[in-house]
Design a protein around this motif. Sequence first.
Motif, PDB file in Angstrom:
ATOM      1  N   ALA A 107       1.145  -1.075  -0.255  1.00 30.10           N
ATOM      2  CA  ALA A 107      -0.228   0.028  -0.121  1.00 30.10           C
ATOM      3  C   ALA A 107       0.962   0.970   0.261  1.00 30.10           C
ATOM      4  CB  ALA A 107      -0.548   0.468   0.993  1.00 30.10           C
ATOM      5  N   GLY A 108       2.118   1.300   0.619  1.00 26.46           N
ATOM      6  CA  GLY A 108       3.324   2.331   1.077  1.00 26.46           C
ATOM      7  C   GLY A 108       3.807   2.370  -0.028  1.00 26.46           C
ATOM      8  N   ALA A 109       4.249   1.896  -1.470  1.00 25.20           N
ATOM      9  CA  ALA A 109       4.553   1.763  -3.117  1.00 25.20           C
ATOM     10  C   ALA A 109       2.737   2.022  -3.149  1.00 25.20           C
ATOM     11  CB  ALA A 109       4.623   0.787  -3.341  1.00 25.20           C
ATOM     12  N   ILE A 110       1.609   2.341  -3.922  1.00 24.42           N
ATOM     13  CA  ILE A 110       0.732   2.662  -4.158  1.00 24.42           C
ATOM     14  C   ILE A 110       0.688   4.289  -3.726  1.00 24.42           C
ATOM     15  CG2 ILE A 110      -1.766   2.452  -4.959  1.00 24.42           C
ATOM     16  CD1 ILE A 110       0.694  -0.069  -6.495  1.00 24.42           C
ATOM     17  N   MET A 111       0.776   3.977  -2.856  1.00 21.27           N
ATOM     18  CA  MET A 111       0.291   6.065  -2.240  1.00 21.27           C
ATOM     19  C   MET A 111       1.618   6.772  -2.662  1.00 21.27           C
ATOM     20  SD  MET A 111      -3.204   5.700  -1.457  1.00 21.27           S
ATOM     21  CE  MET A 111      -2.875   6.999  -1.372  1.00 21.27           C
ATOM     22  N   ILE A 123       1.536  10.311  -5.112  1.00 15.41           N
ATOM     23  CA  ILE A 123       1.580  11.360  -4.286  1.00 15.41           C
ATOM     24  C   ILE A 123       2.862  12.040  -5.231  1.00 15.41           C
ATOM     25  CG2 ILE A 123       2.788  12.448  -1.749  1.00 15.41           C
ATOM     26  CD1 ILE A 123       1.149  10.106  -0.099  1.00 15.41           C
ATOM     27  N   GLY A 124       3.685  10.980  -5.613  1.00 21.82           N
ATOM     28  CA  GLY A 124       4.600  11.598  -5.590  1.00 21.82           C
ATOM     29  C   GLY A 124       4.218  12.494  -7.455  1.00 21.82           C
ATOM     30  N   ASP A 125       3.198  11.754  -7.684  1.00 15.28           N
ATOM     31  CA  ASP A 125       2.483  12.143  -9.581  1.00 15.28           C
ATOM     32  C   ASP A 125       2.003  14.269  -8.610  1.00 15.28           C
ATOM     33  OD1 ASP A 125       1.395  11.951 -12.171  1.00 15.28           O
ATOM     34  OD2 ASP A 125      -0.705  12.205 -10.464  1.00 15.28           O
ATOM     35  N   ALA A 126       1.579  13.210  -7.784  1.00 15.54           N
ATOM     36  CA  ALA A 126       0.440  14.455  -7.443  1.00 15.54           C
ATOM     37  C   ALA A 126       1.371  16.100  -6.570  1.00 15.54           C
ATOM     38  CB  ALA A 126      -0.957  15.178  -6.449  1.00 15.54           C
ATOM     39  N   ILE A 156       6.554   2.281 -16.979  1.00 15.34           N
ATOM     40  CA  ILE A 156       6.424   2.356 -15.383  1.00 15.34           C
ATOM     41  C   ILE A 156       6.218   2.678 -14.138  1.00 15.34           C
ATOM     42  CG2 ILE A 156       8.224   2.610 -13.751  1.00 15.34           C
ATOM     43  CD1 ILE A 156      10.333   2.674 -15.001  1.00 15.34           C
ATOM     44  N   GLU A 157       5.144   3.761 -15.008  1.00 11.23           N
ATOM     45  CA  GLU A 157       4.106   4.847 -14.280  1.00 11.23           C
ATOM     46  C   GLU A 157       3.031   4.108 -13.742  1.00 11.23           C
ATOM     47  OE1 GLU A 157       4.366   8.425 -16.794  1.00 11.23           O
ATOM     48  OE2 GLU A 157       6.198   8.535 -15.661  1.00 11.23           O
ATOM     49  N   ARG A 158       1.924   3.140 -14.640  1.00 12.13           N
ATOM     50  CA  ARG A 158       1.669   2.439 -14.332  1.00 12.13           C
ATOM     51  C   ARG A 158       2.186   0.380 -14.201  1.00 12.13           C
ATOM     52  NH1 ARG A 158       1.446   2.239 -20.427  1.00 12.13           N
ATOM     53  NH2 ARG A 158       2.470   0.847 -21.364  1.00 12.13           N
ATOM     54  N   THR A 213      10.075   7.369  -7.235  1.00  7.27           N
ATOM     55  CA  THR A 213      11.070   7.777  -5.888  1.00  7.27           C
ATOM     56  C   THR A 213       9.519   7.381  -4.867  1.00  7.27           C
ATOM     57  OG1 THR A 213      12.618   9.289  -7.021  1.00  7.27           O
ATOM     58  CG2 THR A 213      12.079   9.105  -4.643  1.00  7.27           C
ATOM     59  N   GLY A 214       8.974   8.368  -4.920  1.00  5.19           N
ATOM     60  CA  GLY A 214       7.570   7.892  -4.377  1.00  5.19           C
ATOM     61  C   GLY A 214       7.254   6.041  -3.963  1.00  5.19           C
ATOM     62  N   ALA A 215       7.448   5.650  -5.079  1.00  4.89           N
ATOM     63  CA  ALA A 215       6.964   4.247  -4.825  1.00  4.89           C
ATOM     64  C   ALA A 215       8.412   3.357  -4.258  1.00  4.89           C
ATOM     65  CB  ALA A 215       7.153   3.448  -6.529  1.00  4.89           C
TER      66      ALA A 215
END
Length: 365
Positions: A11-15, A19-22, A144-146, A319-321
Motif C-alpha cells: 500500500a505504501g508503494a502505491i500511495m 503522492i509523487g505524481d500530485a 513504469i508509471e502504471r 521515487t515515491g513508489a
Amino acid sequence: MTNTSTQERAAGAIMGAFIGDALALGPHWYYDLAELRRDYGEWITTYTDPKPGRYHSGRKAGQLSQAGIILTLTLQSLVEHCGYDEADFCRRMDEELFPFLDGTPMSGPGGYTSQSIRHAWRCRVEQKLPWGKTGGHADTTEAIERTLALAVRYAFQPAELATLVARNTRLTQSDDTVISMTVAYAAVLGMLIRGHALDKTLSGKLMELVKSGKLPFHAVTFADLQPPRPGDPDPPRAGRFASPDALLTPSYMAEAAADADICIEPAWKVSIVYGMPCAIYHQLPAAYYLAARFRNDFESAVLHAVNGGGQNQARAILTGALVGAQVGFSGIPKRFLDGLEDQDKLKSLATALASQVNGGTDTNN
C-alpha cells in the motif's frame, strides 16, 4: 528497512506513487531552475497549482496528472479481476481514456498527454489498429508509471511479474531497452515489497533470479560478475533481454548514496548529475539514488525528487513508489495523504491491491 508487513509495503508503494505524481503537478517540467524557484519559492513542500499556460494548467493542487489517472485505471482492473487481465486493461484505455484525447500534447485528462499515449491513441482511434500494434518508440518511464502496480501485485512471483510488465509495456512502448529497464524497475520494486533493502546486495539477489530463470535477462557471468569458465556454452538468448545491466544499476546507486566520498548536496541536485530530461536512462539512476539515500524518510525523498526540476513528476512517482515500499503506508506523512484529492478512493484501491499480494515471508528467491 523498517519492520513493516507485506501489505503495508504494498500500500505504501502505491500511495507513494500517487503522492509523487500530485506533488509535481504544479512545478512539472521546469528546466530553468531559476524560473522554478521564482514561481514556487526556494523549496516546494506540498501540493501546488500549475501556473497558467504551463503543463497541467487548470488542474488544482492535490490532483493527479494523466499518469496518476492511468495508474488508477490499472489498479481498478487489477483489483476487480484479482490480477492482470490485459483485455480489461485495454478496454478501460479504449473507453475511459481515449475518448477524451485528441492526439495533441496539451489536452486530455490531467492536462497533458504523453508521447507514448498519444501514439497509442493514434494507432487505436485514427488507424484502427489492434492492441499489440500500438507500441511506439518513446524512451520514457510512462510504462513504469502504471506497471508499478503489476510489480506490487506480483512481487512474490518474479517470473510472472517480468512477463506481465513486459507485455503491458509493449502496448505503448516497443523499444527493447526501454522494456528491459521497465521490467528491471518492476523487479526492484517487487524485491522491496518482499522486504529486501535497496542496498549494494540487491542487484546480486536480482542476478540470482536471472540465473534461476525467473527474470528474462541474458547473462554469462557468475557471482560478482566473474567471467564464465572456458568451455561453458552461451546461454539461450530466446525470450531474454540482451543484458542484465538494468538490474545492476540500483545497487550502484545505493553504494553511491552510502559512500561518504561521493557528495551530491543538496540531494535534489541528483537531477543535474543524472540529467533532467524524460528519458528512462536519466530517470532511473536518480530515483534509485534518492530512494536509497532516504530509504526511511519518505518526505525527504519525494521533495528532493520534485525540487530537482525537469521531468520531476516521473522522478517523484518512481521515487515515491520505491520509498513508500520501504517505509510502508504508515511511514508516509499524514499531510501528504490529507492533501491528495480523492484520497479515500486511492487508499481503498491501494489497500485492496495490497490484500491480493501473495506471500508474507520472503524466501530470497
